[in-house]
Design an enzyme around this catalytic site. Structure first.
Site, PDB file in Angstrom:
ATOM      1  N   ARG A 103      42.520  50.274  34.583  1.00 55.32           N
ATOM      2  CA  ARG A 103      42.725  51.082  35.794  1.00 55.32           C
ATOM      3  C   ARG A 103      44.178  51.519  35.919  1.00 55.32           C
ATOM      4  NH1 ARG A 103      44.764  49.383  40.544  1.00 55.32           N
ATOM      5  NH2 ARG A 103      44.479  50.804  42.312  1.00 55.32           N
ATOM      6  N   LYS A 112      47.964  51.191  56.020  1.00 53.79           N
ATOM      7  CA  LYS A 112      48.880  52.166  55.422  1.00 53.79           C
ATOM      8  C   LYS A 112      48.560  53.583  55.925  1.00 53.79           C
ATOM      9  CE  LYS A 112      51.530  49.435  53.058  1.00 53.79           C
ATOM     10  NZ  LYS A 112      52.971  49.353  53.336  1.00 53.79           N
ATOM     11  N   TYR A 125      44.039  46.624  54.499  1.00 55.96           N
ATOM     12  CA  TYR A 125      45.380  46.933  54.000  1.00 55.96           C
ATOM     13  C   TYR A 125      45.544  48.463  53.858  1.00 55.96           C
ATOM     14  CZ  TYR A 125      48.899  47.648  50.336  1.00 55.96           C
ATOM     15  OH  TYR A 125      49.953  48.112  49.591  1.00 55.96           O
ATOM     16  N   HIS A 130      45.734  52.739  48.175  1.00 58.09           N
ATOM     17  CA  HIS A 130      44.533  52.190  48.815  1.00 58.09           C
ATOM     18  C   HIS A 130      44.170  52.903  50.117  1.00 58.09           C
ATOM     19  CE1 HIS A 130      44.047  49.318  45.662  1.00 58.09           C
ATOM     20  NE2 HIS A 130      45.364  49.111  45.707  1.00 58.09           N
ATOM     21  N   SER A 156      50.569  51.692  40.954  1.00 56.98           N
ATOM     22  CA  SER A 156      50.809  50.311  40.509  1.00 56.98           C
ATOM     23  C   SER A 156      52.202  50.260  39.911  1.00 56.98           C
ATOM     24  CB  SER A 156      49.773  49.900  39.461  1.00 56.98           C
ATOM     25  OG  SER A 156      48.459  50.140  39.943  1.00 56.98           O
ATOM     26  N   ASP A 194      64.164  41.023  54.861  1.00 59.17           N
ATOM     27  CA  ASP A 194      62.818  40.507  54.577  1.00 59.17           C
ATOM     28  C   ASP A 194      62.555  39.391  55.591  1.00 59.17           C
ATOM     29  OD1 ASP A 194      61.043  40.827  51.708  1.00 59.17           O
ATOM     30  OD2 ASP A 194      60.442  39.237  53.094  1.00 59.17           O
ATOM     31  N   SER A 202      50.298  53.438  50.194  1.00 58.50           N
ATOM     32  CA  SER A 202      49.608  52.881  49.028  1.00 58.50           C
ATOM     33  C   SER A 202      48.449  53.775  48.626  1.00 58.50           C
ATOM     34  CB  SER A 202      49.065  51.498  49.373  1.00 58.50           C
ATOM     35  OG  SER A 202      48.195  51.047  48.357  1.00 58.50           O
TER      36      SER A 202
HETATM   37  C1  15L Z   1      49.062  48.065  46.037  1.00 59.74           C
HETATM   38  O1  15L Z   1      49.129  48.700  47.088  1.00 59.74           O
HETATM   39  C2  15L Z   1      49.616  46.695  45.923  1.00 59.74           C
HETATM   40  O2  15L Z   1      50.744  46.498  46.746  1.00 59.74           O
HETATM   41  C3  15L Z   1      49.957  46.312  44.493  1.00 59.74           C
HETATM   42  O3  15L Z   1      50.124  44.911  44.428  1.00 59.74           O
HETATM   43  C4  15L Z   1      48.886  46.775  43.499  1.00 59.74           C
HETATM   44  O4  15L Z   1      47.779  45.987  43.617  1.00 59.74           O
HETATM   45  C5  15L Z   1      48.600  48.250  43.681  1.00 59.74           C
HETATM   46  O5  15L Z   1      48.330  48.570  45.021  1.00 59.74           O
HETATM   47  C6  15L Z   1      47.457  48.759  42.816  1.00 59.74           C
HETATM   48  O6  15L Z   1      46.581  49.453  43.334  1.00 59.74           O
HETATM   49  O7  15L Z   1      47.446  48.488  41.616  1.00 59.74           O
END
Ligand code: 15L
Length: 273
Positions: free
Chosen positions: A182, A148, A144, A121, A173, A42, A119
């Site tokens: 959600r 990804k 973000y 996202h 999550s 890390d 993710s």
């Molecule tokens: C993610 O990508 C985050 O790293 C995590 O902290 C959450 O927020 C998650 O998504 C989510 O969508 O709940």
């Protein structure tokens, strides 16, 4: 308690990046059982190495240090990144340059399997009344999510060009329990996360596979039909938390973009204000 799944293949040395983060700390204890040596890294300080562990404090933007980090490693669980929406100046070194450094180091060191922590996202701008799969076009909900998507494309390139296999896990999550309505759809238990990680590292052939990281939730927006060969079978469900979550958050505003879109608050947070 770690999940009972014991893989047929036990790795000689696994590398876990991002080991000081929330999910990294949880997975550190669990992955130790799946290898002879667990190397954890890390950019933030790490807990001291226990038996069978090696620690390295390394910034992912430091190419030479990352090349050293991947020496004598059989496989990588790459969690190291900025993990929420942040200004571009933070995303660029960790998630873009860092991901490139990691794949280059894997290529130079002959590492052949990577789990890339992507993710949900990446597709956060799909609506919550849509069910999508891994072949639907990406619709990142911020910088973000965009970073990804870059990581997934990088993984595809290194598979096509260099034969490095990756499972890109679009993590929903991953927390102890769902924190809001959600997350009843997006939640993945830590036991299921361990199951998915072990499956991704041990499935015989994955090429570059994209899979959504979720438990067996009653409500879902994601269909993992194109990733069944990974062999991930979730065993937990968010349903046991539903009554408590709905009592805590009784009313949602249907005009709020955070309620309309899968990415939740990520669709309206960040640097565009
Ligand atoms: C993610 O990508 C985050 O790293 C995590 O902290 C959450 O927020 C998650 O998504 C989510 O969508 O709940």
């Amino acid at each position: 308690m770690p999940a009972a799944t014991v893989p047929a293949i036990r790795f000689r040395r696994l590398l876990l990046t991002g080991a000081a983060g929330g999910l990294g700390r949880e997975m550190r204890g669990r992955l130790r059982a799946h290898c002879e040596t667990l190397r954890v890294s890390d950019c933030a300080p790490l807990d001291a190495a226990s038996d069978g562990e090696e620690t390295a404090v390394v910034g992912l933007e430091d190419a030479a240090a990352v090349a050293e980090l991947l020496k004598d490693v059989d496989a990588v669980i790459h969690l190291g990144a900025v993990s929420v929406e942040q200004p571009w100046e933070a995303i660029l070194p960790a998630n873009i340059i860092g991901a490139y450094n990691l794949y280059e180091a894997a290529r130079r060191n002959g590492v052949k399997r990577i789990l890339f922590a992507s993710s949900n996202h990446v597709t956060g701008f799909y609506r919550q009344d849509q069910v999508i799969d891994s072949r639907d076009p990406v619709r990142p909900d911020g910088l973000y999510g965009l970073s990804k998507a870059f990581g997934e494309n990088l993984a595809q390139l290194y598979w096509d060009r260099h034969g490095i296999e990756t499972v890109s896990v679009r993590i929903g999550s991953a927390f102890t329990e769902p924190k809001d309505r959600r997350m009843l759809a997006t939640w993945m238990s830590y036991d299921d996360t361990e199951r998915l990680f072990v499956a991704a590292l041990t499935a015989p052939v994955v090429g570059h596979t994209v899979i959504y990281g979720m438990s067996d939730n009653a409500t879902t927006w994601w269909d993992n039909r194109h990733a069944r060969h990974v062999g991930y079978r979730p065993q937990d469900s968010s349903e046991q938390f539903r009554a408590a979550v709905e009592a805590r958050q009784p009313v949602l505003d249907p005009s709020d973009p955070a309620v309309v879109f899968q990415g939740g608050v990520f669709v309206r947070t960040g640097p565009f204000e």
